[in-house]
Design a protein around this motif. Structure first.
Motif, mmCIF file in Angstrom:
data_model
loop_
_atom_site.group_PDB
_atom_site.id
_atom_site.type_symbol
_atom_site.label_atom_id
_atom_site.label_comp_id
_atom_site.label_asym_id
_atom_site.label_seq_id
_atom_site.Cartn_x
_atom_site.Cartn_y
_atom_site.Cartn_z
ATOM 1 N N THR A 1 0.994 -1.120 -0.105
ATOM 2 C CA THR A 1 -0.018 0.479 0.446
ATOM 3 C C THR A 1 0.642 1.139 0.031
ATOM 4 O O THR A 1 0.664 2.291 -0.559
ATOM 5 C CB THR A 1 -1.024 -0.006 1.513
ATOM 6 N N GLN A 2 2.187 0.819 0.936
ATOM 7 C CA GLN A 2 2.951 2.036 0.752
ATOM 8 C C GLN A 2 3.145 2.633 -0.836
ATOM 9 O O GLN A 2 3.972 4.242 -1.218
ATOM 10 C CB GLN A 2 3.889 1.668 1.532
ATOM 11 N N LYS A 3 3.883 1.411 -1.517
ATOM 12 C CA LYS A 3 4.786 1.401 -2.675
ATOM 13 C C LYS A 3 3.395 2.288 -3.594
ATOM 14 O O LYS A 3 4.134 2.831 -4.504
ATOM 15 C CB LYS A 3 4.438 0.470 -3.176
ATOM 16 N N TYR A 4 2.039 1.650 -3.665
ATOM 17 C CA TYR A 4 0.506 2.257 -4.401
ATOM 18 C C TYR A 4 1.194 3.813 -4.027
ATOM 19 O O TYR A 4 0.953 4.526 -5.294
ATOM 20 C CB TYR A 4 -0.292 2.001 -4.123
ATOM 21 N N ILE A 5 1.462 4.470 -2.323
ATOM 22 C CA ILE A 5 0.585 6.073 -2.627
ATOM 23 C C ILE A 5 1.736 5.910 -2.813
ATOM 24 O O ILE A 5 1.915 7.847 -3.439
ATOM 25 C CB ILE A 5 0.500 5.538 -0.924
ATOM 26 N N ILE A 6 3.220 6.183 -2.533
ATOM 27 C CA ILE A 6 4.208 7.310 -2.860
ATOM 28 C C ILE A 6 4.752 7.357 -4.354
ATOM 29 O O ILE A 6 5.477 7.832 -4.991
ATOM 30 C CB ILE A 6 5.205 6.211 -1.496
ATOM 31 N N LYS B 1 -1.339 5.688 7.034
ATOM 32 C CA LYS B 1 -0.618 3.967 7.029
ATOM 33 C C LYS B 1 -1.338 3.171 8.063
ATOM 34 O O LYS B 1 -1.103 2.011 7.767
ATOM 35 C CB LYS B 1 0.695 4.399 7.653
ATOM 36 N N VAL B 2 -1.175 3.385 9.194
ATOM 37 C CA VAL B 2 -1.621 2.450 10.870
ATOM 38 C C VAL B 2 -3.137 2.510 10.584
ATOM 39 O O VAL B 2 -3.303 1.487 11.144
ATOM 40 C CB VAL B 2 -1.548 3.737 11.246
ATOM 41 N N GLU B 3 -3.614 3.176 10.443
ATOM 42 C CA GLU B 3 -5.214 2.973 9.826
ATOM 43 C C GLU B 3 -5.361 2.197 8.583
ATOM 44 O O GLU B 3 -5.774 1.225 9.029
ATOM 45 C CB GLU B 3 -6.407 4.344 10.246
ATOM 46 N N LEU B 4 -4.792 2.109 8.745
ATOM 47 C CA LEU B 4 -4.455 2.349 6.918
ATOM 48 C C LEU B 4 -4.253 -0.293 7.002
ATOM 49 O O LEU B 4 -5.046 -0.832 6.580
ATOM 50 C CB LEU B 4 -4.134 2.365 5.170
ATOM 51 N N GLU B 5 -3.254 -0.212 7.491
ATOM 52 C CA GLU B 5 -2.812 -1.603 8.233
ATOM 53 C C GLU B 5 -4.110 -2.292 8.692
ATOM 54 O O GLU B 5 -3.825 -3.740 8.418
ATOM 55 C CB GLU B 5 -1.719 -1.159 8.424
ATOM 56 N N ARG B 6 -4.352 -1.503 9.849
ATOM 57 C CA ARG B 6 -5.556 -2.168 10.604
ATOM 58 C C ARG B 6 -6.496 -2.368 10.007
ATOM 59 O O ARG B 6 -7.508 -3.684 9.581
ATOM 60 C CB ARG B 6 -5.527 -0.659 12.112
ATOM 61 N N TYR B 7 -7.045 -1.537 9.220
ATOM 62 C CA TYR B 7 -7.548 -1.536 8.217
ATOM 63 C C TYR B 7 -7.675 -2.852 7.241
ATOM 64 O O TYR B 7 -9.005 -3.771 7.070
ATOM 65 C CB TYR B 7 -8.370 -0.631 6.833
ATOM 66 N N ILE B 8 -6.938 -3.349 6.439
ATOM 67 C CA ILE B 8 -6.956 -4.030 5.385
ATOM 68 C C ILE B 8 -6.387 -5.152 6.432
ATOM 69 O O ILE B 8 -7.572 -6.127 5.628
ATOM 70 C CB ILE B 8 -5.222 -3.517 4.873
#
Length: 546
Positions: A5-10, A109-116
């Motif tokens: 997800t970081q790779k996508y966003i950045i 990033k923390v919220e997204l990881e928890r959501y995933i």
């Protein structure tokens, strides 16, 4: 875990060399009639719905795509609930409209990881997040030309905002104390039941058939016998590999490309070293030269193939080559060194699966005609492609005599189901009478040819693994000694007889009540949210039709 997800966003650059197909497979087959969502491209009249033109495929397509991706992520199944998908899609548009209007921020990033980690597609058999499931999913979308990482990330980010706006619009759920108490009691009730089965396949009733009945059935169900339109196309592929030899960059071009994208190559090296000791040497052009060459050659070969495909289409247009000019078309293909691939005839809902073309492109072949018989350039994993129309067979309803055998088979199947249900009603009455006379249920059921299973002393929380939960849920309202109507499960008929139903007398603990209250709150919140969004959708639809 969140590296993808970081790779996508950045780093969006890497996605430029991935396939960017907007609509996932099967998307355009799920739009129900009556939802207001177009299936036929640009319709006559614009219908604005929270800024989305429901009469425009351009506007509606991305909504359908992200909703379909969302359904897959949240259920773990690649499909969609067709009967209600129209409401779900319109509701999605409404939710996102209010999320934008309120200015909800994207997740951290923390919220997204928890959501995933909470999504069904990423859970293992134990119900917890599985790194293997996550990696398998990543690999799947990398391998499938009909899906993109961009689309799946968009669906995740939209879902996050939808969950947030849902809570903001409705507030916390509620549960009344007596409801909570009843649910706890129900979950702790001890059951003993008989399940009697009437098998469907051995049931072979006599079905009276005559010409008049069949003809009437045929005329009343013409839509069932309609044969969908079929299209035949030729696939013209400009393979990327053919252009790799002419796509070799010079040393200066390689170094310039490396300098422009140094950060991405740094990340590429890091991902290739995952699970091993990191390379202590600093990143240099020489250390990643092979990777730079590979990426640049692939990108150039893709571009050259696409240019060749566009040039082919341009020649057809500029030279005014008609669809019947087979010799001229064949000459152009021979000059390009391409042999056309003739795909078998297919319907819109059943395109060929042994091709890497996106389903949407195969479906859009139905829009081709004698004047515009070639498609736009289609990107695939290994080629730029063009479809050439060979023929279209219009949808038709065969005559009664033409499909007589099919009509008879369907009529017999329909009558069999009807008679099977009637037998179920008679058997229930007979079993109840036998029970009233003091005869054991098992003995009476077996006497009329039913197969009986008995399940003793279980609760709703821990039902026997052999018991179909659907059957129990449908009949858990019955009292001791009662018999359910016949329920159809997987074609067979099922009767449930309540042997015992023991409701606990002891008081429930505070923790049990608290747990059940939370469950009821979630259920009530769901219905609150569903009703509210349905009202919002209905009002906005009414505006769009004015």
């Amino acid at each position: 875990m969140i590296a993808w997800t970081q790779k996508y966003i950045i780093n969006k650059w890497f996605f430029l060399i991935l396939l960017t197909v907007v609509i996932v497979a099967f998307v355009l087959t799920i739009t129900p009639a009556g939802s207001g969502l177009t299936q036929t491209g640009e319709d006559i009249r614009k219908r604005d719905f929270f800024g989305i033109n429901l009469a425009s495929r351009k506007d509606v397509g991305p909504v359908i795509a992200s909703a379909t991706a969302s359904a897959w992520i949240n259920t773990g199944e690649r499909g969609f609930i067709e009967s209600s998908s129209g409401d779900l899609l319109l509701g999605r548009v409404a939710y996102l409209h209010y999320a934008h209007k309120l200015g909800l921020p994207p997740p951290s990033k923390v919220e997204l990881e928890r959501y995933i980690r909470s999504k069904r597609i990423f859970l293992g058999e134990d119900g917890f997040f599985s790194k293997q499931a996550y990696d398998d999913f990543k690999q799947l979308i990398d391998d499938d030309p009909a899906i993109t990482q961009e689309l799946m990330m968009q669906a995740l980010l939209e879902d996050f905002q939808i969950d947030k706006i849902s809570s903001a619009l409705v507030g916390p759920g509620f549960a009344l104390p007596f409801e909570t108490q009843k649910q706890v009691e129900h979950s702790k009730t001890v059951w003993s039941i008989d399940v009697a089965t009437l098998k469907y396949e051995p049931f072979q009733p006599k079905v009276e058939i005559d010409e008049e009945k069949l003809s009437s059935y045929y005329k009343s169900n013409l839509a069932r016998f309609e044969e969908s339109a079929k299209v035949k196309v030729s696939l013209i592929k400009f393979d990327y590999d053919r252009y790799a030899g002419t796509a070799q960059p010079t040393a200066d071009e390689l170094r310039e490309f490396y300098e422009e994208h140094k950060d991405q190559f740094k990340e590429l090296r890091s991902s290739s070293e995952a699970g091993s000791e990191p390379d202590p040497e600093p990143l240099t052009f020489e250390s990643v030269k092979d990777s730079v060459t590979k990426v640049m050659v692939e990108e150039r070969a893709r571009r050259l193939a696409e240019e060749a495909a566009h040039a082919f289409i341009l020649k057809l247009y500029e030279r005014k080559i008609s669809r019947d000019s087979k010799q001229q078309i064949t000459g152009l293909l021979e000059d390009a060194g391409i042999t056309p691939i003739e795909l078998p005839a297919y319907t819109r809902s059943n395109p060929p699966e042994d091709t890497d073309l996106p389903r949407r492109s195969l479906e859009e072949a139905f829009a081709l005609s004698n004047t515009r018989y070639y498609s736009d350039v289609i990107e695939t994993n290994n080629a730029a492609a063009v479809l050439l129309l060979r023929s279209i067979e219009e949808a038709r309803i065969p005559s009664f005599n033409e499909i007589y055998a099919k009509v008879e088979a369907e009529y017999r199947a329909k009558e069999k189901k009807k008679l099977f249900a009637e037998i179920g009603l008679k058997l229930k009455t007979r079993l109840e009478a036998a029970l009233a006379e003091g005869n054991p249920f098992r003995k009476s059921a077996e006497a009329v040819g039913l197969e009986v299973e008995t399940f003793n002393d279980f609760t709703r929380r821990n039902p026997p693994s052999e018991l179909d939960r659907r059957l129990f849920i449908q009949n858990s309202h019955l009292g001791k000694g009662q018999i359910s109507p016949m329920v159809i499960l997987d074609k067979d008929g099922k009767f449930v007889h309540i042997l015992g139903k023991e409701i606990p007398e002891e008081e429930s603990s505070l923790s049990e009540l608290a747990d059940q209250e939370e469950i009821l709150q979630r259920i009530n919140l769901y219905y609150q949210t569903t009703n509210l969004i349905a009202e919002i959708v209905a009002r906005e639809q009414q505006k769009s039709e004015e």
